[in-house]
Enzyme design. Structure first.
Site, PDB file in Angstrom:
ATOM      1  N   GLY A   8       0.811  -1.217   0.000  1.00  0.00           N
ATOM      2  CA  GLY A   8       0.000   0.000   0.000  1.00  0.00           C
ATOM      3  C   GLY A   8       0.843   1.264   0.000  1.00  0.00           C
ATOM      4  O   GLY A   8       0.564   2.210   0.738  1.00  0.00           O
ATOM      5  N   SER A  10       1.437   3.471  -2.479  1.00  0.00           N
ATOM      6  CA  SER A  10       1.211   4.448  -3.542  1.00  0.00           C
ATOM      7  C   SER A  10       0.571   5.745  -3.061  1.00  0.00           C
ATOM      8  O   SER A  10       0.563   6.740  -3.795  1.00  0.00           O
ATOM      9  CB  SER A  10       0.344   3.836  -4.649  1.00  0.00           C
ATOM     10  OG  SER A  10      -0.942   3.488  -4.152  1.00  0.00           O
ATOM     11  N   ASN A  72       0.780  -2.535   5.270  1.00  0.00           N
ATOM     12  CA  ASN A  72       0.073  -1.255   5.327  1.00  0.00           C
ATOM     13  C   ASN A  72      -1.161  -1.195   4.428  1.00  0.00           C
ATOM     14  O   ASN A  72      -2.049  -0.388   4.655  1.00  0.00           O
ATOM     15  CB  ASN A  72       1.043  -0.126   4.949  1.00  0.00           C
ATOM     16  CG  ASN A  72       0.339   1.203   4.791  1.00  0.00           C
ATOM     17  OD1 ASN A  72      -0.119   1.804   5.760  1.00  0.00           O
ATOM     18  ND2 ASN A  72       0.227   1.671   3.551  1.00  0.00           N
ATOM     19  N   SER A 128      -5.362  -0.137  13.281  1.00  0.00           N
ATOM     20  CA  SER A 128      -6.238   1.014  13.471  1.00  0.00           C
ATOM     21  C   SER A 128      -6.742   1.017  14.902  1.00  0.00           C
ATOM     22  O   SER A 128      -6.839  -0.053  15.536  1.00  0.00           O
ATOM     23  CB  SER A 128      -7.444   0.923  12.513  1.00  0.00           C
ATOM     24  OG  SER A 128      -8.455   1.850  12.870  1.00  0.00           O
ATOM     25  N   TYR A 142     -14.293  -3.690   8.808  1.00  0.00           N
ATOM     26  CA  TYR A 142     -12.998  -3.023   8.979  1.00  0.00           C
ATOM     27  C   TYR A 142     -12.464  -3.225  10.400  1.00  0.00           C
ATOM     28  O   TYR A 142     -11.295  -3.582  10.594  1.00  0.00           O
ATOM     29  CB  TYR A 142     -13.149  -1.535   8.669  1.00  0.00           C
ATOM     30  CG  TYR A 142     -11.863  -0.762   8.751  1.00  0.00           C
ATOM     31  CD1 TYR A 142     -10.932  -0.817   7.717  1.00  0.00           C
ATOM     32  CD2 TYR A 142     -11.571   0.032   9.855  1.00  0.00           C
ATOM     33  CE1 TYR A 142      -9.740  -0.101   7.788  1.00  0.00           C
ATOM     34  CE2 TYR A 142     -10.385   0.741   9.934  1.00  0.00           C
ATOM     35  CZ  TYR A 142      -9.478   0.676   8.890  1.00  0.00           C
ATOM     36  OH  TYR A 142      -8.300   1.383   8.969  1.00  0.00           O
ATOM     37  N   ALA A 143     -13.332  -3.017  11.386  1.00  0.00           N
ATOM     38  CA  ALA A 143     -12.917  -3.213  12.777  1.00  0.00           C
ATOM     39  C   ALA A 143     -12.509  -4.661  13.031  1.00  0.00           C
ATOM     40  O   ALA A 143     -11.518  -4.930  13.723  1.00  0.00           O
ATOM     41  CB  ALA A 143     -14.042  -2.798  13.720  1.00  0.00           C
ATOM     42  N   ALA A 144     -13.270  -5.599  12.473  1.00  0.00           N
ATOM     43  CA  ALA A 144     -12.953  -7.019  12.666  1.00  0.00           C
ATOM     44  C   ALA A 144     -11.596  -7.356  12.061  1.00  0.00           C
ATOM     45  O   ALA A 144     -10.797  -8.099  12.654  1.00  0.00           O
ATOM     46  CB  ALA A 144     -14.044  -7.883  12.039  1.00  0.00           C
ATOM     47  N   LYS A 146      -9.019  -5.313  11.525  1.00  0.00           N
ATOM     48  CA  LYS A 146      -7.925  -4.702  12.277  1.00  0.00           C
ATOM     49  C   LYS A 146      -7.762  -5.351  13.653  1.00  0.00           C
ATOM     50  O   LYS A 146      -6.641  -5.478  14.162  1.00  0.00           O
ATOM     51  CB  LYS A 146      -8.157  -3.203  12.409  1.00  0.00           C
ATOM     52  CG  LYS A 146      -8.102  -2.458  11.071  1.00  0.00           C
ATOM     53  CD  LYS A 146      -6.797  -2.688  10.333  1.00  0.00           C
ATOM     54  CE  LYS A 146      -6.681  -1.834   9.080  1.00  0.00           C
ATOM     55  NZ  LYS A 146      -5.401  -2.041   8.367  1.00  0.00           N
TER      56      LYS A 146
END
Length: 236
Positions: A8, A10, A72, A128, A142-144, A146
């Site tokens: 990640g 870029s 990342n 995060s 997303y939370a799961a 991270k």
């Protein structure tokens, strides 16, 4: 000179980390979701074979030895509760594959590489604050992902410290990237800043400084640590 694979790279935090690590003398092998972005290796992490292809190409570019892996790459897209069942599960699986499964695959390749060659190595996971405090109703996935990354990081740190394989994690809050900007707009924009005692979101170069420290300088005794960078919006 350390050879570093940075996913990640870029834009946003990844681009800032690439610049800083390169300035500090590291050989940084970047990654983007598609080819044609500078000299980054293109690999679409929604495809199960992509992490292995990325690892093999990065290893070849590094001359057969990678010293540091920085996980990342990430996807942050809303997944409304009342969307269709098919859309909901598709978004869930894409987010978990990009944010967690691909990172796990690359971590596995890195750990095997270091064990097989008898060399030390470092992994930096960019997670995060959502791993600890959760996220919005549209971002369960997303939370799961991270949260899973943090659990994986701690497991790796405990399992391989004795072999010289170190693991660090960074948990940013809102950071001034396009991804976070979309979220801020969806959650009330400036009003959301009231939840951040510092009064502003982090800048990519601030998170990059933490990543570089973990990748190049952090003492071995720090392995297993999770470094928060959220303006005191979540204090553990």
């Amino acid at each position: 000179m350390s050879a570093i694979l940075l996913t990640g790279s870029s834009r946003g935090i990844g681009a800032a980390a690439h610049k800083l690590l390169s300035e500090r003398g590291a050989k940084v092998i970047g990654h983007a979701s598609s080819s044609g972005r500078g000299d980054a290796i293109g690999a679409d992490f929604t495809q199960p074979s992509a992490p292995q292809l990325l690892w093999e190409e990065a290893l070849a570019q590094a001359g057969g030895q990678i010293d540091v892996l920085i996980n990342n790459a990430g996807l942050f897209e809303a997944n409304p509760l009342h969307g269709s069942d098919i859309d909901w599960i598709d978004r869930w699986e894409d987010t978990l594959r990009i944010n967690l499964t691909a990172a796990a695959q690359l971590t596995r390749f890195a750990v095997k590489h270091w064990l097989d060659t008898g060399r030390a190595g470092r992994i930096v996971h960019v997670a995060s604050r959502a791993a600890y405090r959760g996220d919005s109703p549209d971002h369960w996935h997303y939370a799961a992902a991270k949260g899973g990354m943090i659990a994986m990081h701690k497991t790796i740190a405990r399992a391989y410290a004795g072999k010289g394989i170190l693991s660090f994690a960074v948990t940013p809050g809102f950071t001034d990237t396009a991804m976070a900007g979309d979220y801020l707009a969806s959650r009330g924009g400036e009003d959301l800043l009231r939840d951040i005692p510092l009064g502003r979101v982090a800048q990519p170069h601030e998170i990059a400084q933490i990543i570089a420290f973990c990748a190049l300088e952090a003492p071995a005794s720090m392995t297993g640590a999770v470094i928060d960078a959220n303006g005191a919006s979540f204090v553990r």
